[in-house]
Scaffold this motif. Structure first.
Motif, PDB file in Angstrom:
ATOM      1  N   SER A  65     -13.856  36.611  51.854  1.00 61.09           N
ATOM      2  CA  SER A  65     -13.947  36.380  53.301  1.00 61.09           C
ATOM      3  C   SER A  65     -14.762  35.141  53.629  1.00 61.09           C
ATOM      4  CB  SER A  65     -14.516  37.603  54.018  1.00 61.09           C
ATOM      5  OG  SER A  65     -15.868  37.784  53.688  1.00 61.09           O
ATOM      6  N   SER A  66     -15.449  34.587  52.631  1.00 56.92           N
ATOM      7  CA  SER A  66     -16.212  33.357  52.872  1.00 56.92           C
ATOM      8  C   SER A  66     -15.312  32.117  52.832  1.00 56.92           C
ATOM      9  CB  SER A  66     -17.336  33.223  51.849  1.00 56.92           C
ATOM     10  OG  SER A  66     -16.811  32.982  50.555  1.00 56.92           O
ATOM     11  N   ILE A  67     -14.073  32.283  52.361  1.00 61.00           N
ATOM     12  CA  ILE A  67     -13.117  31.169  52.330  1.00 61.00           C
ATOM     13  C   ILE A  67     -12.715  30.847  53.761  1.00 61.00           C
ATOM     14  CG2 ILE A  67     -10.782  30.498  51.616  1.00 61.00           C
ATOM     15  CD1 ILE A  67     -11.168  32.303  49.170  1.00 61.00           C
ATOM     16  N   ARG A  68     -12.639  29.586  54.081  1.00 58.35           N
ATOM     17  CA  ARG A  68     -12.223  29.161  55.428  1.00 58.35           C
ATOM     18  C   ARG A  68     -10.950  28.368  55.340  1.00 58.35           C
ATOM     19  NH1 ARG A  68     -15.084  32.751  56.377  1.00 58.35           N
ATOM     20  NH2 ARG A  68     -17.025  32.723  57.526  1.00 58.35           N
ATOM     21  N   PRO A  69      -9.979  28.626  56.168  1.00 58.19           N
ATOM     22  CA  PRO A  69      -9.949  29.715  57.139  1.00 58.19           C
ATOM     23  C   PRO A  69      -9.832  31.057  56.428  1.00 58.19           C
ATOM     24  CG  PRO A  69      -7.851  28.576  57.132  1.00 58.19           C
ATOM     25  CD  PRO A  69      -8.752  27.832  56.193  1.00 58.19           C
ATOM     26  N   LEU A 101      -9.163  40.849  58.491  1.00 58.44           N
ATOM     27  CA  LEU A 101      -9.750  39.516  58.586  1.00 58.44           C
ATOM     28  C   LEU A 101      -8.898  38.734  59.581  1.00 58.44           C
ATOM     29  CD1 LEU A 101     -10.283  38.879  54.771  1.00 58.44           C
ATOM     30  CD2 LEU A 101     -11.997  39.621  56.413  1.00 58.44           C
ATOM     31  N   THR A 102      -9.328  37.546  59.940  1.00 55.79           N
ATOM     32  CA  THR A 102      -8.547  36.782  60.904  1.00 55.79           C
ATOM     33  C   THR A 102      -8.078  35.461  60.333  1.00 55.79           C
ATOM     34  OG1 THR A 102     -10.559  35.826  61.783  1.00 55.79           O
ATOM     35  CG2 THR A 102      -9.714  37.768  62.899  1.00 55.79           C
ATOM     36  N   GLY A 103      -6.941  34.980  60.823  1.00 55.32           N
ATOM     37  CA  GLY A 103      -6.222  33.767  60.523  1.00 55.32           C
ATOM     38  C   GLY A 103      -6.512  32.966  59.271  1.00 55.32           C
ATOM     39  N   ALA A 104      -5.453  32.562  58.573  1.00 57.50           N
ATOM     40  CA  ALA A 104      -5.566  31.676  57.421  1.00 57.50           C
ATOM     41  C   ALA A 104      -4.188  31.181  57.047  1.00 57.50           C
ATOM     42  CB  ALA A 104      -6.182  32.398  56.251  1.00 57.50           C
ATOM     43  N   ASP A 105      -4.167  30.056  56.394  1.00 62.50           N
ATOM     44  CA  ASP A 105      -2.929  29.521  55.857  1.00 62.50           C
ATOM     45  C   ASP A 105      -2.748  30.102  54.464  1.00 62.50           C
ATOM     46  OD1 ASP A 105      -0.847  28.069  54.830  1.00 62.50           O
ATOM     47  OD2 ASP A 105      -1.762  26.110  55.167  1.00 62.50           O
ATOM     48  N   PRO A 106      -1.681  30.883  54.227  1.00 63.60           N
ATOM     49  CA  PRO A 106      -1.513  31.512  52.922  1.00 63.60           C
ATOM     50  C   PRO A 106      -1.502  30.503  51.784  1.00 63.60           C
ATOM     51  CG  PRO A 106       0.273  32.141  54.419  1.00 63.60           C
ATOM     52  CD  PRO A 106      -0.609  31.170  55.133  1.00 63.60           C
ATOM     53  N   ALA A 107      -1.046  29.304  52.031  1.00 65.37           N
ATOM     54  CA  ALA A 107      -0.967  28.292  50.974  1.00 65.37           C
ATOM     55  C   ALA A 107      -2.345  27.946  50.422  1.00 65.37           C
ATOM     56  CB  ALA A 107      -0.281  27.038  51.502  1.00 65.37           C
ATOM     57  N   VAL A 108      -3.370  27.998  51.265  1.00 68.70           N
ATOM     58  CA  VAL A 108      -4.720  27.659  50.832  1.00 68.70           C
ATOM     59  C   VAL A 108      -5.198  28.650  49.776  1.00 68.70           C
ATOM     60  CG1 VAL A 108      -7.142  27.486  51.547  1.00 68.70           C
ATOM     61  CG2 VAL A 108      -5.329  26.571  53.008  1.00 68.70           C
ATOM     62  N   VAL A 109      -5.023  29.925  50.056  1.00 65.93           N
ATOM     63  CA  VAL A 109      -5.494  30.960  49.151  1.00 65.93           C
ATOM     64  C   VAL A 109      -4.618  31.027  47.907  1.00 65.93           C
ATOM     65  CG1 VAL A 109      -5.932  33.423  48.904  1.00 65.93           C
ATOM     66  CG2 VAL A 109      -6.479  32.277  51.041  1.00 65.93           C
ATOM     67  N   VAL A 110      -3.309  31.048  48.080  1.00 65.96           N
ATOM     68  CA  VAL A 110      -2.387  31.195  46.958  1.00 65.96           C
ATOM     69  C   VAL A 110      -2.464  30.003  46.023  1.00 65.96           C
ATOM     70  CG1 VAL A 110       0.040  31.408  46.327  1.00 65.96           C
ATOM     71  CG2 VAL A 110      -0.874  32.737  48.219  1.00 65.96           C
ATOM     72  N   ALA A 111      -2.584  28.802  46.544  1.00 68.16           N
ATOM     73  CA  ALA A 111      -2.673  27.616  45.695  1.00 68.16           C
ATOM     74  C   ALA A 111      -3.896  27.702  44.790  1.00 68.16           C
ATOM     75  CB  ALA A 111      -2.735  26.352  46.546  1.00 68.16           C
ATOM     76  N   SER A 112      -4.985  28.230  45.294  1.00 69.85           N
ATOM     77  CA  SER A 112      -6.186  28.373  44.487  1.00 69.85           C
ATOM     78  C   SER A 112      -5.986  29.371  43.354  1.00 69.85           C
ATOM     79  CB  SER A 112      -7.358  28.840  45.352  1.00 69.85           C
ATOM     80  OG  SER A 112      -7.649  27.881  46.323  1.00 69.85           O
TER      81      SER A 112
END
Length: 93
Positions: A32-36, A70-81
């Motif tokens: 949850s500390s990942i932004r967004p 949790l609220t809003g995020a671009d899935p690509a940011v998390v999945v790419a990591s």
């Protein structure tokens, strides 16, 4: 994300349900500390991908592992990591 990956421990290697609950809470706090902030489904996906990546035998999330909203995020940011190459110094299972 690499920090989360390096600290990840497969649930089957934790001694009991209390340890798994504590580990899950720490995982959720870290992610949850990942932004967004990622959506709950994205968090579940990341955890599932980490289980695959670490060759965990328990590859499905249990009901007790569902994440808090949790609220809003671009899935690509998390999945790419998660899909990135493993860190050379990652802790093996």
């Amino acid at each position: 994300m690499s920090n989360i990956d390096q600290r990840f421990i497969c649930p089957e290697f934790l001694p009991d349900d209390a340890a798994r609950a504590t580990d899950l809470a720490a995982f959720n706090q870290s992610i949850s500390s990942i932004r967004p902030r990622p959506e709950p489904a994205q968090v579940d996906h990341v955890r599932s991908m980490l289980m695959v990546r670490h060759n965990c035998s328990q590859l499905t999330l249990t009901t007790s592992e569902s994440t808090a909203p949790l609220t809003g995020a671009d899935p690509a940011v998390v999945v790419a990591s998660v899909n990135a190459a493993p860190a050379a110094n990652a802790i093996p299972n």
